[in-house]
Scaffold this active site. Structure first.
Site, short mmCIF file in Angstrom:
data_model
loop_
_atom_site.label_atom_id
_atom_site.label_comp_id
_atom_site.label_asym_id
_atom_site.label_seq_id
_atom_site.Cartn_x
_atom_site.Cartn_y
_atom_site.Cartn_z
N ARG A 84 0.84 -1.20 0.00
CA ARG A 84 0.00 0.00 0.00
C ARG A 84 0.87 1.25 0.00
O ARG A 84 0.66 2.18 -0.77
CB ARG A 84 -0.91 0.00 1.22
CG ARG A 84 -1.65 1.32 1.43
CD ARG A 84 -1.63 1.70 2.91
NE ARG A 84 -2.23 2.99 3.13
CZ ARG A 84 -1.55 4.10 3.41
NH1 ARG A 84 -0.24 4.09 3.48
NH2 ARG A 84 -2.18 5.23 3.62
N HIS A 89 3.13 6.08 -2.33
CA HIS A 89 4.26 7.01 -2.24
C HIS A 89 5.29 6.90 -3.35
O HIS A 89 6.20 7.72 -3.39
CB HIS A 89 4.95 6.84 -0.88
CG HIS A 89 4.06 7.12 0.27
ND1 HIS A 89 3.48 8.35 0.49
CD2 HIS A 89 3.60 6.32 1.27
CE1 HIS A 89 2.71 8.30 1.57
NE2 HIS A 89 2.77 7.08 2.06
#
Length: 120
Positions: A84, A89
């Protein structure tokens, strides 16, 4: 005693487990009317982004479960959260191969595990 299968499972944790299940079911629905082929996955940007978004939701739900109960047993929880984080990111660090492997190899196991944890 397996605290996770108890009738007294925390309602927030139960909600997050249902979120995981819903995201897995949504990913599976993308392939109801077509074969699961890696080449088609990589060529279909909308499906790729939708799968990635659902993996983000799954990772966030797992993250919240572990923040609420650090002893909650969910196989590969740290890897799920890590994936995730990588999707959110740094898109360059998440390959199509990895996402596809998760969809084909890991989501069916996670689905079975979550279904087993939830009350009947």
């Amino acid at each position: 005693m397996n605290h996770q299968k108890s009738l007294f499972m925390d309602n927030e944790i139960k909600t997050w487990l249902y979120d995981i299940l819903q995201s897995i079911n949504e990913i599976e629905s993308y392939y109801e009317d077509k074969p699961r082929k890696f080449e088609e996955f990589t060529a279909d940007i909308k499906t790729k982004r939708a799968v990635e978004r659902n993996l983000e939701i799954i990772g966030e739900a797992v993250n919240r479960i572990l923040r609420k109960d650090k002893n909650f047993q969910l196989e590969n929880a740290e890897k799920i959260i890590g994936t995730r984080n990588r999707i959110i990111h740094g898109y360059d660090k998440v390959s199509d191969d990895l996402i596809w492997s998760i969809v084909i190899n890991h989501l069916p196991k996670l689905k079975a595990e979550v279904e087993n944890l939830l009350p009947e």
